[in-house]
Write a protein that holds these residues in place. Structure first.
Motif, short mmCIF file in Angstrom:
data_model
loop_
_atom_site.label_atom_id
_atom_site.label_comp_id
_atom_site.label_asym_id
_atom_site.label_seq_id
_atom_site.Cartn_x
_atom_site.Cartn_y
_atom_site.Cartn_z
N ILE A 226 -31.63 7.66 -9.78
CA ILE A 226 -32.54 7.81 -8.60
C ILE A 226 -33.28 6.85 -8.36
O ILE A 226 -33.54 5.56 -9.45
N GLN A 227 -33.97 6.37 -7.14
CA GLN A 227 -34.53 5.12 -6.81
C GLN A 227 -36.00 5.41 -7.27
O GLN A 227 -36.63 6.17 -7.31
N THR A 228 -36.33 4.12 -8.10
CA THR A 228 -37.82 4.28 -8.54
C THR A 228 -38.50 2.86 -8.12
O THR A 228 -39.40 2.49 -8.71
N SER A 229 -38.12 2.38 -7.11
CA SER A 229 -38.90 1.08 -6.79
C SER A 229 -40.30 1.46 -6.37
O SER A 229 -40.56 2.58 -5.82
N VAL A 230 -41.13 0.65 -6.14
CA VAL A 230 -42.42 0.86 -5.65
C VAL A 230 -42.51 1.00 -4.44
O VAL A 230 -43.35 2.05 -3.78
N ASP A 231 -41.55 0.55 -3.31
CA ASP A 231 -41.75 0.96 -1.87
C ASP A 231 -40.45 2.22 -1.52
O ASP A 231 -39.97 2.05 -0.84
N GLU A 232 -40.51 2.92 -2.50
CA GLU A 232 -39.56 3.98 -2.29
C GLU A 232 -39.63 4.93 -1.17
O GLU A 232 -38.70 5.76 -0.69
N VAL A 233 -40.92 5.26 -0.80
CA VAL A 233 -41.08 5.97 0.24
C VAL A 233 -41.95 5.08 1.62
O VAL A 233 -43.00 4.38 1.24
N SER A 234 -41.55 5.24 2.62
CA SER A 234 -42.19 4.23 3.44
C SER A 234 -43.06 5.62 4.56
O SER A 234 -42.54 6.46 4.89
N PRO A 235 -44.37 5.12 4.60
CA PRO A 235 -45.11 5.97 5.43
C PRO A 235 -44.76 6.10 7.06
O PRO A 235 -45.07 7.05 7.71
N LEU A 236 -44.15 4.92 7.26
CA LEU A 236 -43.71 4.83 8.74
C LEU A 236 -42.57 5.76 8.98
O LEU A 236 -42.50 6.53 10.16
N THR A 237 -41.64 5.82 7.97
CA THR A 237 -40.70 7.05 8.35
C THR A 237 -41.38 8.32 8.35
O THR A 237 -40.69 9.06 9.24
N GLU A 238 -42.44 8.67 7.61
CA GLU A 238 -42.88 10.20 7.79
C GLU A 238 -43.79 10.17 9.14
O GLU A 238 -43.45 11.34 9.72
N GLN A 239 -44.13 9.20 9.49
CA GLN A 239 -44.90 9.19 11.07
C GLN A 239 -44.04 9.27 12.09
O GLN A 239 -43.99 10.04 13.01
N LYS A 240 -42.80 8.92 12.00
CA LYS A 240 -41.82 9.09 12.83
C LYS A 240 -41.09 10.57 13.12
O LYS A 240 -40.38 10.55 14.03
N GLN A 241 -41.42 11.10 11.96
CA GLN A 241 -40.84 12.71 11.91
C GLN A 241 -41.66 13.50 13.23
O GLN A 241 -43.05 13.35 13.31
N SER A 242 -40.67 14.16 14.07
CA SER A 242 -41.48 15.07 14.95
C SER A 242 -42.18 16.25 14.16
O SER A 242 -41.85 16.60 13.17
N ARG A 243 -43.10 17.01 14.96
CA ARG A 243 -43.73 17.96 14.55
C ARG A 243 -42.62 19.12 14.15
O ARG A 243 -42.78 19.89 13.15
N SER A 244 -41.76 19.12 15.02
CA SER A 244 -40.66 20.40 14.80
C SER A 244 -39.73 19.90 13.56
O SER A 244 -39.35 20.68 12.53
N GLN A 245 -39.42 18.66 13.41
CA GLN A 245 -38.94 18.28 12.00
C GLN A 245 -39.61 18.66 10.63
O GLN A 245 -39.06 19.33 9.67
#
Length: 287
Positions: A226-245
């Motif tokens: 499993i990935q354990t790097s400091v930048d493992e989750v991007s907040p920009l990715t979360e923002q791109k998710q639509s409300r339906s997603q």
């Protein structure tokens, strides 16, 4: 809210938003549980009814808050983990902590009679909990936190098991047992249990030795690093998710069964076979 000349008091409120893109752990602890456990005659060193009640309340918290990805409990404490992508209550510290504490306490009291049917709650011995939120920058440190709690569980349980066996079966006073155990290591305690009382600590129930892990059940996957790097989750990715997603993900989480396990969470295998906990993406529901 209507405007009025009294609205200036809002300026005294302080922002308490937790850092973005970090793991949030809300850890709750029982308040005054030593007196409470004595009053209701909890079995020592472990009362299975009390532990099952803690786990039952934790399961209900997980069901009500799909943003939670995992919980870990031992004795009268429970740690609930929000994924870095969580935006619940805009990540406000006070809202997250009070919601967890109040929801857990409500279910604990509501379910008390299921586990202690012949011992009704009576004031002033009513269960209550306090809580705090701590943020961790990456999954490696989050896992170290979880490992710390499980190691603590083992250390405390071995001590308590030895102590209360010496008192209850060995006829020693609390003071004498405490004095004899002072400065001992795990090997010494295991030897006392086995040689004096014929107890093999390895045969003790896993819930006592490992605590309780609460998480959503999806299909297990073959172990992969499993990935354990400091930048493992991007907040920009979360923002791109639509409300339906976002709604679809929450629906999948709500559909998943919340389970309680008593397993090793220090080794990699637990996390590698359940990648949805770290990734935040729901797995496949069991057929």
């Amino acid at each position: 809210m209507a405007n009025s000349r009294f609205e200036y008091v809002k300026s005294f409120e302080q922002p308490d938003v937790l850092l973005p893109n970090t793991w949030i752990v809300v850890r709750i602890d029982g308040r005054g549980f030593h007196k409470l456990s004595d009053h209701y005659a909890f079995v020592k060193p472990n009362d299975r009814r009390a532990l099952d009640l803690m786990n039952a309340a934790a399961v209900e918290v997980m069901k009500e808050l799909p943003d939670l990805c995992i919980g870990y409990g031992v004795s009268d404490e429970f740690s609930f983990v929000f994924h870095p992508s969580c935006q619940l209550f805009e990540r406000r510290n006070g809202k997250l902590v009070t919601t967890i504490v109040s929801t857990f306490t409500a279910h604990y009291i509501f379910k008390w009679s299921e586990f202690f049917p012949s011992t009704p709650l009576q004031p002033p011995y009513l269960p209550s909990f306090d809580g705090r939120a701590v943020i961790y920058p990456n999954s490696r440190i989050l896992r170290d936190y979880m490992s710390w709690r499980q190691v603590d569980c083992h250390i405390n349980n071995l001590y308590n098991t030895t102590f209360w066996t010496m008192v209850q079966q060995g006829g020693m006073s609390n003071t004498d047992a405490e004095q004899e155990l002072k400065g001992t290591v795990s090997g010494d305690k295991n030897e006392i249990l086995f040689k004096r009382f014929g107890i093999n600590y390895n045969n003790e129930e896993e819930i006592y030795k490992k605590g309780s892990v609460v998480y959503r059940k999806f299909e297990l996957e073959e172990p992969t690093p499993i990935q354990t790097s400091v930048d493992e989750v991007s907040p920009l990715t979360e923002q791109k998710q639509s409300r339906s997603q976002q709604d679809k993900i929450k629906k999948l989480r709500r559909k998943a069964q919340v389970v309680v396990d008593h397993v090793d969470i220090i080794k990699d295998e637990f996390w590698e076979r359940r990648p949805w906990i770290i990734s935040g993406n729901p797995g496949r529901l069991p057929a």
